[in-house]
Structures are given as structure tokens and as C-alpha cells.
Design an enzyme around this catalytic site. Sequence first.
Site, PDB file in Angstrom:
ATOM      1  N   LYS A  34      -3.067   3.383   8.777  1.00  0.00           N
ATOM      2  CA  LYS A  34      -2.097   3.578   7.705  1.00  0.00           C
ATOM      3  C   LYS A  34      -2.793   3.621   6.352  1.00  0.00           C
ATOM      4  CE  LYS A  34       0.690   0.121   6.004  1.00  0.00           C
ATOM      5  NZ  LYS A  34       0.811   0.231   4.564  1.00  0.00           N
ATOM      6  N   ASP A  62       1.674   6.434   4.396  1.00  0.00           N
ATOM      7  CA  ASP A  62       2.714   5.526   3.905  1.00  0.00           C
ATOM      8  C   ASP A  62       2.977   5.784   2.423  1.00  0.00           C
ATOM      9  OD1 ASP A  62       4.539   3.490   3.834  1.00  0.00           O
ATOM     10  OD2 ASP A  62       3.065   1.881   3.768  1.00  0.00           O
ATOM     11  N   LYS A  64       6.091   6.282   1.153  1.00  0.00           N
ATOM     12  CA  LYS A  64       7.429   5.770   0.797  1.00  0.00           C
ATOM     13  C   LYS A  64       8.114   6.676  -0.225  1.00  0.00           C
ATOM     14  CE  LYS A  64       6.648   0.889   1.936  1.00  0.00           C
ATOM     15  NZ  LYS A  64       5.186   0.842   2.160  1.00  0.00           N
ATOM     16  N   ASP A  67      13.219  10.204  -3.813  1.00  0.00           N
ATOM     17  CA  ASP A  67      13.548  11.048  -4.968  1.00  0.00           C
ATOM     18  C   ASP A  67      14.725  11.919  -4.560  1.00  0.00           C
ATOM     19  OD1 ASP A  67      13.305  12.608  -7.399  1.00  0.00           O
ATOM     20  OD2 ASP A  67      11.202  11.979  -7.473  1.00  0.00           O
ATOM     21  N   THR A 117      10.318  -6.016   2.640  1.00  0.00           N
ATOM     22  CA  THR A 117      10.383  -7.460   2.906  1.00  0.00           C
ATOM     23  C   THR A 117      10.108  -8.275   1.645  1.00  0.00           C
ATOM     24  OG1 THR A 117       8.154  -7.229   3.725  1.00  0.00           O
ATOM     25  CG2 THR A 117       9.876  -7.467   5.367  1.00  0.00           C
ATOM     26  N   ARG A 209      -4.880  -7.384   7.432  1.00  0.00           N
ATOM     27  CA  ARG A 209      -5.871  -8.438   7.203  1.00  0.00           C
ATOM     28  C   ARG A 209      -6.248  -9.274   8.424  1.00  0.00           C
ATOM     29  NH1 ARG A 209      -2.628 -10.160   1.998  1.00  0.00           N
ATOM     30  NH2 ARG A 209      -1.048  -9.347   3.425  1.00  0.00           N
TER      31      ARG A 209
HETATM   32  O1  C5P Z   1      -2.654  -7.293   5.901  1.00  0.00           O
HETATM   33  P1  C5P Z   1      -1.288  -7.240   6.490  1.00  0.00           P
HETATM   34  O2  C5P Z   1      -1.271  -7.304   7.996  1.00  0.00           O
HETATM   35  O3  C5P Z   1      -0.326  -8.200   5.853  1.00  0.00           O
HETATM   36  O4  C5P Z   1      -0.827  -5.766   6.112  1.00  0.00           O
HETATM   37  C1  C5P Z   1       0.450  -5.307   6.320  1.00  0.00           C
HETATM   38  C2  C5P Z   1       0.586  -3.920   5.803  1.00  0.00           C
HETATM   39  O5  C5P Z   1       1.948  -3.536   5.930  1.00  0.00           O
HETATM   40  C3  C5P Z   1       0.227  -3.752   4.336  1.00  0.00           C
HETATM   41  O6  C5P Z   1      -0.309  -2.428   4.174  1.00  0.00           O
HETATM   42  C4  C5P Z   1       1.558  -3.855   3.633  1.00  0.00           C
HETATM   43  O7  C5P Z   1       1.603  -3.140   2.436  1.00  0.00           O
HETATM   44  C5  C5P Z   1       2.487  -3.240   4.665  1.00  0.00           C
HETATM   45  N1  C5P Z   1       3.873  -3.658   4.589  1.00  0.00           N
HETATM   46  C6  C5P Z   1       4.276  -4.990   4.635  1.00  0.00           C
HETATM   47  N2  C5P Z   1       5.598  -5.299   4.594  1.00  0.00           N
HETATM   48  C7  C5P Z   1       6.506  -4.338   4.500  1.00  0.00           C
HETATM   49  C8  C5P Z   1       6.124  -3.006   4.484  1.00  0.00           C
HETATM   50  C9  C5P Z   1       4.776  -2.706   4.527  1.00  0.00           C
HETATM   51  O8  C5P Z   1       3.455  -5.880   4.729  1.00  0.00           O
HETATM   52  N3  C5P Z   1       7.786  -4.645   4.487  1.00  0.00           N
END
Ligand code: C5P
Length: 234
Positions: A34, A62, A64, A67, A117, A209
Site C-alpha cells: 500500500k 491509497d 482516498k 471530490d 478510525t 509497523r
Molecule cells: O503501521 P500500521 O500497521 O499501524 O499501519 C496501518 C496502515 O493503515 C497505515 O498506512 C495507516 O495510514 C493505514 N490506516 C489505518 N487506519 C485506518 C485507515 C488506514 O491505520 N482507518
Amino acid sequence: MSIKPPIILAVDTPDLDIARQWIETTSDFICAYKVGLEFFTTFGPEGVKKLQDASDVDLFLDLKLHDIPNTVAGAARGVAELAPRFLTVHASGGHAMISAAVEQAPQVEITAVTILTSLSALDLQEIGFAQNPLDSAVKLALLSQGAGARAIVCSPHEIFAIRESVGPDLTIIAPGVRPIGEGGLDDQTRTMSPRAAILAGATYLVIGRPITRHWVDGAEAMRNRAAAIVEGLG
Ligand code: C5P
């Protein structure tokens, strides 16, 4: 397409070279990677192509988009040449906007993001949503399905209710999962384990992460972590 583990790697780094190495290192354990707005506004379509040259793993773009339908149609057309497997739009952009993206990029799985979220119940109220986050997410998932979206993104805690409402065919993608035993939650608050999220009805998980932080210990450490997460899916 070979059957790959249902994990989408969140490539959240401002370094193009590191992004390539992350994808190469984990490609056996992920079905897509992503890249988001930061990457796209920094490196553009050319940067995305460089990642695509490095691996045959699918692209989750991604962006998002949100518009008026005509503008989103143009943006979807613009990125269709990159042939992402998934392209995100905001479900709250409405039926016509989602349909416009679907029409302009028929090969792409238009993926509607329900409720971010990061938004609390109070935030939603302030914006003018009449319902709580869960009910709003279910409603937006149904709207997106009706508009032709092939996938939706939601929080792990909304998976079950959304799966019950949309049925088995819509792809559900959940970020914010944390393997059991993972030290910190980073900035994620209400998390779920990868296995629990799949059991709740998710089709794919977005994980960043918990895998990428192991890069500091080298490629093998990162690969091992990705392998362990896949193994934990059972
Ligand atoms: O590092 P981590 O596992 O928290 O990454 C989650 C990914 O999903 C990040 O790129 C974050 O921007 C994305 N994301 C999220 N929550 C959402 C939508 C997208 O954590 N509701």
C-alpha cells in the site's frame, strides 16, 4: 495470480529506495503493498512505477479520493494506467462519486473507505453524521457496495457487522491490526489480532509497523517477522 497470504504491507516511508527494499524483502508474505498520499505527492506516478519494477506484488493505491464525481472520474482515469489492484475513495463522497470511479477504472478494485478510525463518535457528530461510528460504517459499506465498489476499508471492530450486512462477496480490508505479543500499539487504539480479524470476516489485512519496524535489524529480521505473522493466521 498465485495465492498469497492476505496481507497488504503499508509502505509508510518517505524513502523510495527503502520502500523498494521492503517490498522485495517481504514479497513472499504479502499479496499487495500500500502506498498512500504522502508517497504519491512526493514521488508521483514515476515513483510508483519504480516500485512496480521491483516486484510483481500487486499495488494498493491509497489515495482516498473525495471530490465531485467528475473530478474523481478524472483522477481514477489518470491513475488507471498504473494498473493498481486497489484504489481507495472515501465512501462519504456518495453513490455518484463512487460509481464514477468504478466506471473510469473498470479493471481496478475501487475500494471505499468507510469511517476513518481517527474519528471519534463526537467527531462524527460534529461533522453531521446522525449515527455512531459502527452504524455509519455499515451504512457506508452498503452504499459503496450499491455503487459498485468491490472492496471496503473499515476498522477491525466493524468487520463482523459489515460482513453480516454486505454478505460474502465484498472484499473487506482492515488496517489497525496488531499481532498478539506486539509490544506497543503505536498510534492505533482499538486493535485486533490478525487471526481474529480474519475470523471476524476480513478478506485482507493492512499491516505496517509490526513488520516494517524490524527493518532496523536487517532484511532477514523483517522477513522472519512477516513469516511469523502469516504463520499466526493459522
Ligand atoms: O503501521 P500500521 O500497521 O499501524 O499501519 C496501518 C496502515 O493503515 C497505515 O498506512 C495507516 O495510514 C493505514 N490506516 C489505518 N487506519 C485506518 C485507515 C488506514 O491505520 N482507518
